[in-house]
Design an enzyme around this catalytic site. Structure first.
Site, mmCIF file in Angstrom:
data_model
loop_
_atom_site.group_PDB
_atom_site.id
_atom_site.type_symbol
_atom_site.label_atom_id
_atom_site.label_comp_id
_atom_site.label_asym_id
_atom_site.label_seq_id
_atom_site.Cartn_x
_atom_site.Cartn_y
_atom_site.Cartn_z
ATOM 1 C CD GLU A 60 51.672 117.493 26.395
ATOM 2 O OE1 GLU A 60 52.360 116.660 25.759
ATOM 3 O OE2 GLU A 60 51.175 117.255 27.500
ATOM 4 C CG HIS A 79 46.427 119.073 25.161
ATOM 5 N ND1 HIS A 79 45.808 117.991 25.746
ATOM 6 C CD2 HIS A 79 47.386 119.469 26.033
ATOM 7 C CE1 HIS A 79 46.370 117.756 26.920
ATOM 8 N NE2 HIS A 79 47.331 118.641 27.124
ATOM 9 C CG HIS A 81 45.393 119.994 31.380
ATOM 10 N ND1 HIS A 81 46.515 120.285 32.128
ATOM 11 C CD2 HIS A 81 45.841 119.382 30.249
ATOM 12 C CE1 HIS A 81 47.596 119.868 31.485
ATOM 13 N NE2 HIS A 81 47.213 119.326 30.336
ATOM 14 C CE1 TYR A 100 22.565 115.246 18.081
ATOM 15 C CE2 TYR A 100 21.052 115.206 19.947
ATOM 16 C CZ TYR A 100 21.656 115.896 18.922
ATOM 17 O OH TYR A 100 21.381 117.227 18.723
ATOM 18 C CG HIS A 142 47.702 114.885 30.199
ATOM 19 N ND1 HIS A 142 48.836 114.637 29.465
ATOM 20 C CD2 HIS A 142 47.452 116.216 30.046
ATOM 21 C CE1 HIS A 142 49.275 115.775 28.936
ATOM 22 N NE2 HIS A 142 48.449 116.730 29.267
ATOM 23 C CE1 TYR A 195 24.766 121.866 10.478
ATOM 24 C CE2 TYR A 195 26.442 120.591 11.620
ATOM 25 C CZ TYR A 195 25.784 121.784 11.409
ATOM 26 O OH TYR A 195 26.146 122.884 12.132
HETATM 27 ZN ZN LIG Z 1 48.510 118.751 28.809
#
Ligand SMILES: [Zn+2]
Length: 214
Positions: A60, A79, A81, A100, A142, A195
């Site tokens: 990726e 990233h 899944h 929120y 994905h 914040y």
């Molecule tokens: Zn992936």
């Protein structure tokens, strides 16, 4: 990522900006066997696809690289899944302003990028577009991406994204959420700006600090 429940098997990958270099987790090595020496390096502005290291970078790498190229304020990309985020991504449901904490991602929704095969430049293009003005997105059929100025903040947002996905999914099962208005989300973003969360909200007004778990 394992401890937080974000990861399934060897899926999921992380990159960090180190000056002009992207450091990224290697392809197909289980996290419990991964060591710092296995992390791959790619130049951010150099020739696309060039890498160094003992193991090749995650498949990726295109969207990791393109996000760091497109967003100079971003220092880390996560990233995964994760189960609930991926469930929504399978149904191609963006996350609306159902809580929120959606405001922590920079707006009043978390988009779902269109589908393209993993590892492709097209997926990268779709992900960068879905992340415009945002700190996270879903990837159709994905998974999910969370980004931040530091790895700590990107990981925190990744866990928040999966939590929001779970809460939104569960609310759909009991009749659907009541959504917050754009004005209500804008108010939360002002509080977050004080914040110290970088959501693009206006700064400068004295307000009580908002804690992460408030
Ligand atoms: Zn992936």
């Amino acid at each position: 990522m394992y401890a937080s429940g974000l990861n399934q098997g060897t899926s999921g990958n992380i990159s960090v900006r180190d000056g002009g270099t992207m450091l990224i987790t290697p392809s197909a090595i289980p996290y419990d066997r991964m060591t710092p020496a296995m992390i791959a390096a790619m130049p951010i502005d150099g020739e696309r696809g060039v890498w160094s290291g003992p193991s090749k970078p995650s498949t990726e790498w295109p969207f990791h690289l393109d996000i760091l190229r497109a967003r100079p304020e971003i220092g880390a990309v996560v990233h995964a899944h994760a189960p609930y985020a991926t469930t929504l991504a399978i149904a191609r449901k963006p996350i609306p302003a159902c809580h929120y904490m959606v405001a922590a991602f920079g707006g009043d929704d978390i988009r779902c990028a269109g589908y393209a095969r993993y590892g492709t430049d097209e997926l990268s293009r779709l992900a960068v577009a879905a992340l415009e003005g945002r700190m996270g997105c879903l990837l159709a059929n994905h998974g999910m991406i969370a980004i931040g100025p530091t790895l700590e903040k990107a990981m925190w947002l990744a866990v928040e994204l999966e939590t929001l996905a779970k809460q939104y999914y569960l609310s759909l099962a009991i009749g659907g959420p009541v959504l917050l208005s754009k004005a209500e989300i804008a108010g939360v973003r002002e509080g977050f700006a004080d914040y110290g969360l970088k959501t693009g909200a206006p700064r400068g007004r004295a307000r009580p600090a908002i804690r992460r778990n408030s």
